[in-house]
Each structure stands twice: as C-alpha cells, then as structure tokens.
Design a protein around this motif. Sequence first.
Motif, PDB file in Angstrom:
ATOM      1  N   ARG A 561       0.784  -1.298  -0.076  1.00 14.77           N
ATOM      2  CA  ARG A 561       0.027  -0.153   0.236  1.00 14.77           C
ATOM      3  C   ARG A 561       0.869   1.068  -0.175  1.00 14.77           C
ATOM      4  O   ARG A 561       0.227   2.381   0.183  1.00 14.77           O
ATOM      5  N   SER A 563       2.487   4.377  -1.319  1.00 13.29           N
ATOM      6  CA  SER A 563       2.053   5.209  -2.554  1.00 13.29           C
ATOM      7  C   SER A 563       3.129   6.187  -2.753  1.00 13.29           C
ATOM      8  O   SER A 563       3.049   7.075  -1.746  1.00 13.29           O
ATOM      9  N   LEU A 565       3.991   9.863  -3.591  1.00 12.03           N
ATOM     10  CA  LEU A 565       3.171  10.927  -4.412  1.00 12.03           C
ATOM     11  C   LEU A 565       4.410  11.730  -5.088  1.00 12.03           C
ATOM     12  O   LEU A 565       3.686  12.302  -6.209  1.00 12.03           O
ATOM     13  N   VAL A 614       5.558  10.365   0.360  1.00 14.21           N
ATOM     14  CA  VAL A 614       4.405   8.930   0.356  1.00 14.21           C
ATOM     15  C   VAL A 614       3.468   9.248   0.935  1.00 14.21           C
ATOM     16  O   VAL A 614       3.384  10.187   1.916  1.00 14.21           O
ATOM     17  N   ALA A 615       2.293   8.682   0.829  1.00  6.49           N
ATOM     18  CA  ALA A 615       0.899   8.821   1.331  1.00  6.49           C
ATOM     19  C   ALA A 615       0.968   8.172   2.650  1.00  6.49           C
ATOM     20  O   ALA A 615       1.981   7.214   2.958  1.00  6.49           O
TER      21      ALA A 615
END
Length: 808
Positions: A561, A563, A565, A614-615
């Motif tokens: 998960r 992610s 950005l 990152v998320a």
Amino acid sequence: MGADVLTAGPAGRFRRAAAPHGGRFAAFWAVLTGTLLVTASLLLHASAGTRVPDRFAGTAAVVRSPDVTTAADPIPVPRPWSAEEATALTRRLAAVQGVTAAVPDHSFYAQPVRHGRAVPGLTEGQGWASAALAPYRLIAGTPPQREREVVVDRALGVPVGDGLTVLTATGASRWTVTGLVDAAALYVSDAEARRLAPGVRAIGLLGAPRLPAVNAVVGAAGTVVTGAERGTLEPRADTRLRWIGTQVLTAVSALAAFACVFVVAATFTFTVNQRRRELGLLRALGATPRQVRRTVYRDALRIGVPAAALGVLLGALVALPADDLLVDAGLEPAGFRVGLRIWPLLVGLTAGPIVALLGSGAAARRAARVRPLEALRTAEVEERAMSRTRWAAGLAATAGSGLAGIIAVTTENLSDLATAALLGAMALVVAATLLAPAVVPVLVRVLGRAIPGVLGTVVRGSARVAVRRTASTATPVLLTVTFAVFILGNVQTTTGAYAAAREAAVRAGAVLVPDGTPGLTDAAVAGTQGTVLLPTRVYVADTVLTAVGTDPDRLGAVASRLSVLSGSVAELAEPDTAAVRRSTAERFGWRVGTSTRMAFADGQLTPLRVVAVVADEGAPAELLLDRRMVRQRDPSALATAVLLPGPGPSATPPGAAVVDVATYAARADAEEDRLVWVFTLLLVGVSAGYGALAVVSTVALATVTRARDLRVLRHAGATRRQVLVVVAAESALAAAIGALLGGLAALLALLGSVGALREQAGAHVDLVVPWLTVAGIVVLCLTLAAAAGVVPARRVVVVSLSRPAAGP
C-alpha cells in the motif's frame, strides 16, 4: 406514611420527617459505591508516581538531556547529546564546587543468553563508570577493561573467567565474565560503551554539588533533577506502563463518578415522582418551593455524608493491597507500592455529598414545581411523561453525542479518538435516558406481547400508565448494557481494525520477528532475502519523528500500500536522504529537494535531503531511511521485523522466529493490546457491577412504593403466585426496554467509532459486537430485575392478607 413529611412548627417553619427507607437505602449504596471506587482509584493514581531507578540511586543530582515531544506520543523523549557535547558538558560539571565526579551514562541494548534463550528483563547495558551512580560494587573479580569483557549479575550463575553469550545490536558473541555484582545489571568497558552508545542522555553527579552553580553550567542544554525528580530517568517502558495505568485509573474514576451521579439522580427522581401527592399536600399546607427544595437537599446530604465517610474507608482498604495485583496485571512496573495520601481521601469525602446534591438537583426542582392541587388527585396516572425541559436536555445530549462523533472522525490523535468516543457514548446514555419516556409506550406494546393472557394485559397496562416509573426502572439496565457493549465492542473493533490494516499493508510470504528479545539483531537478519524494518528516532528542532531504516530496492515488493506521491524511493540508496509521509511534509513545509538538519541517537546533526513524499497509508513511519545509515547513526537499533518473500528459513538464530503475516499483524501491538484488554475488563467490571447494584435497588424501590397496588390486586382475587408473576414480568419488561435502548445507544456509538477508525487506519473496518457477552449481560439484568421485584413483593403480598384493601 413512610415518606418525607413537613410539619408546621410554632414559627411557621417546616421540619423534615423520615424519608422512605427504600429510596434512602438505594441512594446510600449508590453514593457509597461511587465514593469507594473514586477513592480507591485516586489512591492508586496518587501512588503511581515515578520511582528513582536503582542505577541512579547513588547520585546527588542528574543532568538530563532536553525533552522533545510528538503529537502521536504523550511521553517525552530525551534528545541525546553528541559525544562532543557530552564530553564538554561533563568537563564543566566536574569543575563545579562540591562535585566529586561527573559520569556520562552510556546505555545500549545488551541481553545475556543462557541455555539457548535470551534472559528476560535484562536488556540494557552500561559502561563500568556508570556503576558508581548506583552505586554497585564488585563482589567478585575485576572491572571490564578490554573489548568483550563484561561484569554481570551473579544470579545468572556464570563464574568469573567463564564465557557468556551476549546479544547486542550486531548479533550474538562470546564475552568473558571478569566480575560479578549483586544486581540485575550488565557492564562493559567504558570504551566499548562509548562505541555502542555514542549519544548521551544523562550525566550523573556525585558528591554535594551546589545546585545553582550546576544550573548555571547546564543552562538550556538540559535539565537538572534531584531527589524524587530523578524518577523521570526510569526506563521508557516503565514510563509508558505508568502512563497506561494512569489512563486506566483515570477512566475508572470518571466512569465511577458518572455512574454514581447517574444512578443517584435516577433514584432521587424516582423517589420524588412517587411522592408527588405528598409534596402537593405540603404545598397545600403552605410550604414554599424553596422549602421543598431544601428538604430534598437536606435528605441528599444526610445520605451523602455518611455514605462518603464509609466509602472512603472501604476505598482505602481496597486500594492498599492492590499494588501487587496491578503489577501482576502489567498495569504498573515492578516496585509499585500504594501508600495513603491525604488529597484522595479528602476528594472522596467531598465527592459523596457533592454527588448526592448533583444527583438530587433535578429531583429538587421537580419537587418544588408540584402544585397544591395535585394533592387532591387520587389517580396514579402520569399526565405528561415528557416536559419541555426534558425534551430540550435530551435533544442537547443527542447533539453532544453527534459532536463527539465528529471530533472522533476528524482527530489524528488516537488518545483523543478514544476519549471522544467514550464521551459520545456517555452523551448517548444521557440522551436515551431523558428521551426514554417518549418511546416507552411503543416499546411496551411491542415487547409486552411476549407476555400472554390476562396477566400480560395487566403488565402492559401498568407499564403504559406509569411511564416515568417504567423509564426509571429501565435506566440502570440502559447504563449497564450501553457501556458493556460499547467498551467491549470498541476495543475488539479497534484491535481488529489495526491488525487488518497492518496485514493489508504487507505483501510477504512470512515474517521474521523477535522471540524473547526487544528486536532482531543484524546477525538475525543477515542472509535473509526480505526487507528489514529497522526503527529509530530522528530529532528535528523540538520534535521527535519516528523513522524506519529499510532496503529501498526491496521495499516496493513487500509494501503493498506504499504510494509515492512525488520523488523516488529508490533514491534512498544515496547518502543522507529521506522519504517522508505527506502529513509530516505538510507540517514542516518540506517537499522533494528540501534539506533539513536532523539528529539521530548519536546526537550528531546531519542535513537530510527529501527525495520522496509518500502517502500516510502504508508508510511504516514518518521518515523512511536507508538501513545502512540508521545502523551507522544508531548502533543499538534493533529491527522489528523482516518481511520475507517466501516461507522463510527452517532454522532461525537465537531471539528470532518465523510467523505468517496474520500473526505478525496481530502481534505487532500484542503487549499494548493485552494491557488495553485488562483496562477494558476493569471498566466493564465497574460499569456492570454498578449497574447491577442500581438495577436491584431501583427495582426493589419501585416494588416497595407499589405496595398499595399489589394489595389491591391481591384482594381483587389474584393469587399470590399471580401477583408475583405480574411483578416479575413488569420488572423484566422494564429491564428489556432498558437493554434495548442501551443496545441501540451502544451500536450508534460504535458506528461512529468505526467511521473514525476507518479514517485513522485507512482501511476497511468491520464492526465487532460481542454478542455472547451482550446476551449474558442482558440475561443477568433481566434475572436481577425479576428477582429484585419478587423478593420485596412476597412480603407485601403476605402482609396484605392481614390488612384490609386500601382505598384508591
């Protein structure tokens, strides 16, 4: 009449006669139990202060490095001095008048291994110079002077000259025991300690230093602590344990006070409602509203003062032997002892009368509003179940629960989330109680159909006519069911939510985790083909950030998960780089390319360049770093896990084990989950115990005040058994209404909590309701209600045979 009677004296004043014994008894026990719980929990809370660690017991004063905080963790973290800063500060402190020695304390991870297993409870080592701070003395052998020499506790059973396997952050190695001490400690040479822990967080001072001079030398570079203040130097694990214990005791105190006010208010309201005709007679005789209110308040104080005195005494007797129980339960660290303190006893003595007055406030105002003409009414029918004030208060409480739900959803702090959820549940309890009379008639018609025949008709008719009585009887059941369902369901839902979020964030065949050690050493993770998670702390100005060292080229393969950005995580392989969470980047105004000076465990400031944002979801920490840099800057850092692409090795080194992803996700916070579960059981025990007491007292009081109705029913031709069945059925019906309303309130609070957890965890959250426990609590309430109604009713029925039927 068995009721409060105001009789006119010569001066036109009204004096008070005896109040109903049933109401006084119920209120007395409610205040006593609440005072007992508040006093006991406050005594435990007051005794839960920090304790000076044994290894600093010989110091006159200790200089601590500056504390920094983070919003995610309420416990401050000391920012270490670098080796150069510590050396310079130690030199200046040693020159202060009265200081015989200034000793920098170098602490690092070190854990002996005996019989193939890491020794539990002994996970920290120091340099031999720190032994003078305890002070510990050798009982055999000589101090360690060279590499791989160690002094250990003689309880390990290793004689001087023998070898001992010791785990450090790099792995297991063989050390030579050169000496023994009579304490749970491990000492190495000072040179080895400086290598394993270059950063310093404390400098101990021996002798009789002049504190003003010490403070002048330290200035803003640290904090000087003496006496009991040295307790702030206790291990961080003990501090966290005390913090959790404090939260438990605070919640128990708050819940006890809330339940006490709630039950006492319900008891007084019920009593006043049953005495409406008598209060109307008093008004007809000339009593003013103020005199009626004063009568109710006097009665409350006559109940609250002796109940508080006895509650304080019993609370102290309960608290004093409870220290070992809290230590065994893991809610307090070893060495915790309960002692008598004045202020908890004074608070308990004051709380009883105050709670009684607060609880009787609404009843006093209602009593003052009784009109003289009500004395002429003979019917027991209640004209209006809901007043405007009750509607307004109920709707306000409903709005308050909604506001608490909004706060829970929007907050980023887990502690605030739990507090908002609990406050929301309390508001729903108040709202359901206040609005209950509006829905009682409907619920009586629906639930009452389960009672067949003529007796069912009698039960339904009686419950519909006396709406306030039915609602008051249902109140303690509502309180019990709401808190039990909400607390148990919220804990289980939260635990499952975060375990599911951790599992969803990992893409791995298996996970290598610590086994009997606080973390994995370099040797344990060497040769594995997985991604290592090596946590550390990074200090930015007056804030501490969580950070994880990892392998950039492998992270994407296991972090399902994660992610990115902006930027590239692959650039973490370059020196002095970091990837940051979006929330952290926004807080500090960072973006890709920003360079910021940060400090690590060695205290050295280093400019780190942001190479990726990152998320928040899927990122294991606020900062992602290269594992090699973390090892270089934090020599004692231990890996929390290795995410393996396959099933993992068949043989594991000491202190490590291979588990599946689901087990890893569940074990990540296993110890805190255990403490939270103990906390949960305490809260449920308090609320359920208080609720059971309230159910019994309220139903018994309601039955006693209906003695005339039961005698009329008996003389109308009903058999003794039929009268008792009517009482039991009506009591059980009221309890069922309370259980239904309480269950609905708890479910609404849980749904709000689930929404907040979805925002916090960033994953799907299933609502977990402990149906078996709920059923057990409901059955218990129904049984207690029926029994509490039947026992006093039997006496009323027996007495009624020797008395004529009372007129209407």
